[in-house]
Design a protein around this motif. Sequence first.
Motif: not given
Lengths: 141, 131
Positions: A1-2, A9-12, A14-21, B91-94
């Motif tokens: 995490m930053c 995005t470089k780290e991807f 999983p929690d954020t990815l789950n939100v995206l899905l 950022l992925l969140i964005d």
Amino acid sequence: MCPSGRAHTKEFHPDTLNVLLEEAKKTSRWLLAMGILEFASLVQLGILTIIFFTAALFSDVWDFIPVIVSLLLSEIVYLLHGLKAIKTSSKAKALGKAPGKNSLFSYQEQLASLSRFFGLGAVALLILLIAFLIWAFVQFR
Amino acid sequence: MSEYNKLTASGFDPEEQRTLNGQIRKIGTWTAVTGIIFLSVGIIMVTANFLTAPPFAIIVFLTGSGLFLGVVSSFFLRAALKAKAYLKSELLIDLVSVHRSFRNLVTIWIIGGTVIGLALLVVIVISAVNF
């Protein structure tokens, strides 16, 4: 995490990815609803076209030509928009089912294409409005 | 390693990042264009009342549609701003934010489409009775 606590995005993360899905799954349902609605409107416009076409047969055809032409144009826009919405919905569903870069890119490509159709639809609306305003100006001035 | 794990482990390489940014740029540009056109159409519809002085039913139609298009355009412009924010931050969140704003504009489109559909139904009934 930053440092800000957000995933990059470089780290991807999983929690954020789950939100995206999760977002893709929800969008899939809404896009499907949108596609169905566009087709329902297409049927309505079709009925309206038949009514106006029948009326044109029993009176001055030229009075109805602009209306019929604009209805047919709207039907083409509705048809393409509906198809595109359903295709994007299936891509979103595919992303939710099998998350991966390819499915994400494929989904986003369709989203970009759908947003282009929104823009083209808006241009069509602008043209119809200008035609309507010219007609109204001539009628009510 | 499953596709999901590969995705979470590696993220995007520069080439993929460029593709992703290109797609988001397209979404941002077209939503901005659509938003600006809808806003212009909305303004034209409301001001057209003063230019042409049409019958009451048309005034209601023009004002209602114009105001609604103003609301719709704000959703499109917001999606464009989110896309711009993503392109700045990457950022992925964005990216999630861009998708969420797109879903919101689909929702408002469906609400508007339903209202227009019902209005169209009234037009069909009136036309059928008149002809």
